[in-house]
Motif scaffolding. Structure first.
Motif, short mmCIF file in Angstrom:
data_model
loop_
_atom_site.label_atom_id
_atom_site.label_comp_id
_atom_site.label_asym_id
_atom_site.label_seq_id
_atom_site.Cartn_x
_atom_site.Cartn_y
_atom_site.Cartn_z
N TYR A 1 32.21 36.11 51.45
CA TYR A 1 32.47 36.67 50.12
C TYR A 1 32.43 35.59 49.04
O TYR A 1 31.86 35.79 47.96
N GLU B 1 28.86 34.39 48.30
CA GLU B 1 28.05 35.36 47.58
C GLU B 1 28.50 35.55 46.13
O GLU B 1 27.68 35.54 45.21
N SER B 2 29.80 35.71 45.92
CA SER B 2 30.31 36.05 44.58
C SER B 2 31.67 35.40 44.37
O SER B 2 32.71 36.06 44.46
N CYS C 1 34.57 36.81 42.01
CA CYS C 1 35.08 38.17 42.21
C CYS C 1 36.39 38.16 43.00
O CYS C 1 36.72 37.20 43.68
N TYR D 1 36.13 43.02 47.48
CA TYR D 1 34.81 43.09 48.08
C TYR D 1 34.61 44.35 48.91
O TYR D 1 35.56 44.91 49.48
N TYR E 1 26.59 40.38 39.86
CA TYR E 1 26.90 40.50 41.28
C TYR E 1 26.24 41.75 41.83
O TYR E 1 25.86 42.66 41.09
N GLU E 2 26.13 41.79 43.14
CA GLU E 2 25.54 42.94 43.83
C GLU E 2 26.64 43.96 44.12
O GLU E 2 27.59 43.68 44.85
N VAL F 1 30.30 43.85 46.21
CA VAL F 1 31.51 43.57 45.43
C VAL F 1 32.12 44.86 44.93
O VAL F 1 31.43 45.71 44.36
N CYS G 1 34.96 42.60 40.12
CA CYS G 1 34.68 41.18 39.88
C CYS G 1 35.52 40.62 38.75
O CYS G 1 35.02 40.22 37.70
N TYR H 1 31.86 32.39 33.06
CA TYR H 1 32.33 33.72 33.45
C TYR H 1 32.76 34.50 32.22
O TYR H 1 33.58 34.04 31.41
#
Length: 536
Positions: free
Chosen positions: A176, A179-180, A183, A186, A209-210, A214, A217, A279
């Motif tokens: 997790y 990837e992101s 966030c 998940y 993010y995908e 997620v 986030c 962010y």
């Protein structure tokens, strides 16, 4: 601890499933625990509250362990208060009983999962994996899952399946973070083939993010600290470095990049020009605490503090001033602990990097996060901005100012902490210390101005050496738990008005509190001259 037997207490009626038991054929008949938990089930406890037995059927539990059943028997059989014993019986195993939505031990063959970040998928989702949901939401929060598993860490050296479960949780969290990393919550891992769900919100977030990976986030510094904490606790109990995989080191590198990006000020130190943060978060909402102002950036932060920005608090509410002190304190502690682990494996340079960052953050907490209050003296602020502004309050969610000793940042006897503790446990010192005829505790803006969180009373007990304060806290929480489980929040005027019948994190904190009292002050729950009980 002696080896566990093969009988579960379970109200005195059920056997423990063998570790290789396949209960898949029973799943279709199992009720959703979210609905199951709102109704009382027999047998009732022998105490005056007659609390229900809220564990799911043996066939419906998501993970079983004879050793966990033995701990339940060892503790509850000695407890004087049978209502309190019933709460422990329900709460201690709640994460295992209900929230292990997917777990593989690493021996099964898995199809390669699709990844959306090219060049970063080598070795992804290999080895043990564990998807631990928060309870009534089918998603995993890094913070919640770490705390949900904490009371089982001491059992890992004696139960290989628990060890593998926790190792899997570390591996899953690493994926997790890779990837992101910005966030907080998940979706189920792609190899689980559990369909993702939507949080029903309309968010505009950078970095993108995908959504199939997620759930939400919100960047919360403590989420990354909890990722480190999960591995640090695992190592402290097992001395195993099995989690130090290439993927874990990639997650650590990713985490350090976030710390670098979020240590920058809002304005360039040399030119004074505005520099947009990496962010940003904007949500279409009518609730101000659910989004960030100033086009998703939040209020300005100064340079030179050593602190790390956190856009959101552990309550998932937006910070007002982005230097959130409890999360910075936790990050400093966990970086130090991680440095010790990687140093023991010969990674001297990485150890130096981690210690340097930890020292910078710790210094920042003491220099920028401590303010002088005209009534309480030197206290820790909840949030600061580096310009001199501060928010003085505390929130029930962890990490909190009240929990600083539990995090390992200060000793409970520290003068600044004691001043802070006095401030935040008084209505006149903490705007979110809520009192009523039915309950009193710290709450927070997440639920509102009438709902306090039992979790804060439990932390109050674990940070106290006063017998009366500890007993009062346990009694207060017990009286709000008429359904045999610990709720997220309680209306301070009416305990029947609560949020979340199934909140595994709160159940874990209750179990941890009982175990803490059993070890530190066993006479309070076991009776006069009782011997301490420790599960490790």
């Amino acid at each position: 601890m002696a080896a566990a037997g093969n009988k579960a207490r379970a109200g005195g009626a059920q056997d423990v499933l063998e570790s290789d038991y396949d209960n898949s054929r029973y799943k279709a008949a199992c009720p959703e625990y979210q609905h199951y938990a709102i109704f009382p089930h027999r047998p009732l406890s022998d105490g005056p509250l007659a609390l229900p037995y809220q564990r799911p059927s043996l066939h419906c539990r998501t993970f079983t362990s004879p050793l966990v059943e033995k701990v339940i028997e060892d503790v509850t059989s000695r407890m004087k208060d049978k209502d309190l014993a019933r709460l422990f019986e329900n709460a201690f195993p709640n994460t295992l009983d209900t929230t292990v939505r997917w777990h593989v031990d690493g021996t099964q063959k898995q199809a390669k999962a699709k990844h959306y970040l090219s060049g970063r998928s080598d070795g992804a989702w290999e080895g043990p994996q564990s998807f631990i949901v928060t309870g009534d939401i089918n998603a995993e929060w890094l913070r919640d899952s770490t705390n949900q598993l904490a009371q089982y860490q001491a059992l890992a050296p004696r139960d290989k399946r628990i060890e593998t479960l926790i190792l899997g949780a570390i591996n899953t969290q690493a994926e997790y973070v890779i990837e992101s990393p910005y966030c907080n919550a998940y979706q189920p891992p792609p190899p689980s083939h559990i369909p993702p769900s939507s949080n029903g919100q309309q968010d505009i977030v950078h970095p993108v993010y995908e959504q199939t990976q997620v759930f939400e986030c919100k960047y919360e510094l403590d989420s990354l600290a909890h990722f480190l904490a999960l591995g640090n606790q695992f190592y402290a109990n097992t001395k195993s470095t099995a989690f130090l995989t290439k993927r874990w080191y990639m997650a650590l590198d990713t985490l350090l990049v976030v710390l670098d990006e979020q240590s920058k000020s809002t304005f360039n130190e040399t030119t004074g020009k505005f520099e947009r943060n990496e962010y940003t978060f904007q949500r279409i909402t009518t609730v101000s605490s659910e989004t960030l102002g100033l086009s998703g950036v939040g209020n300005p932060l100064n340079s030179g503090t050593g602190l790390i920005r956190s856009a959101f608090r552990p309550s998932d509410d937006a910070t007002i001033l982005g230097f959130f002190i409890p999360a910075n304190a936790m990050m400093a502690v966990e970086l130090k602990r991680t440095a010790g682990i990687v140093g023991s494996t010969g990674k001297a340079e990485l150890r130096k990097v981690l210690l340097a960052r930890a020292s910078s953050i710790e210094k920042g907490v003491w220099e920028a996060g401590v303010v002088n209050h005209k009534r309480y003296g030197d206290v820790f602020a909840f949030e600061v901005d580096g310009y001199g502004s501060q928010i003085l309050m505390d929130d029930a969610n962890l990490p909190s100012l009240l929990a600083l000793p539990l995090l390992g940042f200060v000793d409970v006897s520290d003068k600044t902490y004691q001043n802070t503790r006095k401030m935040i446990l008084e209505k006149s010192g903490n705007p979110y210390y809520l009192t009523g005829k039915a309950f009193s505790a710290i709450g927070g803006p997440h639920i509102g101005l009438q709902h306090a969180w039992p979790m804060s009373r439990l932390v109050q007990a674990m940070t106290s050496d006063d017998d009366e304060e500890i007993l009062d806290s346990l009694e207060a929480v017990k009286k709000t738990s008429k359904l045999g489980l610990i709720h997220e929040s309680i209306n301070v005027e009416r305990v029947a008005d609560y949020t979340r019948s199934w909140f595994a994190w709160a159940n874990s904190v209750f179990a941890q509190t009982v175990l803490d009292v059993a070890a530190r002050k066993p006479h309070l729950i076991f009776g006069k001259d009782a011997e301490p009980y420790r599960i490790g």
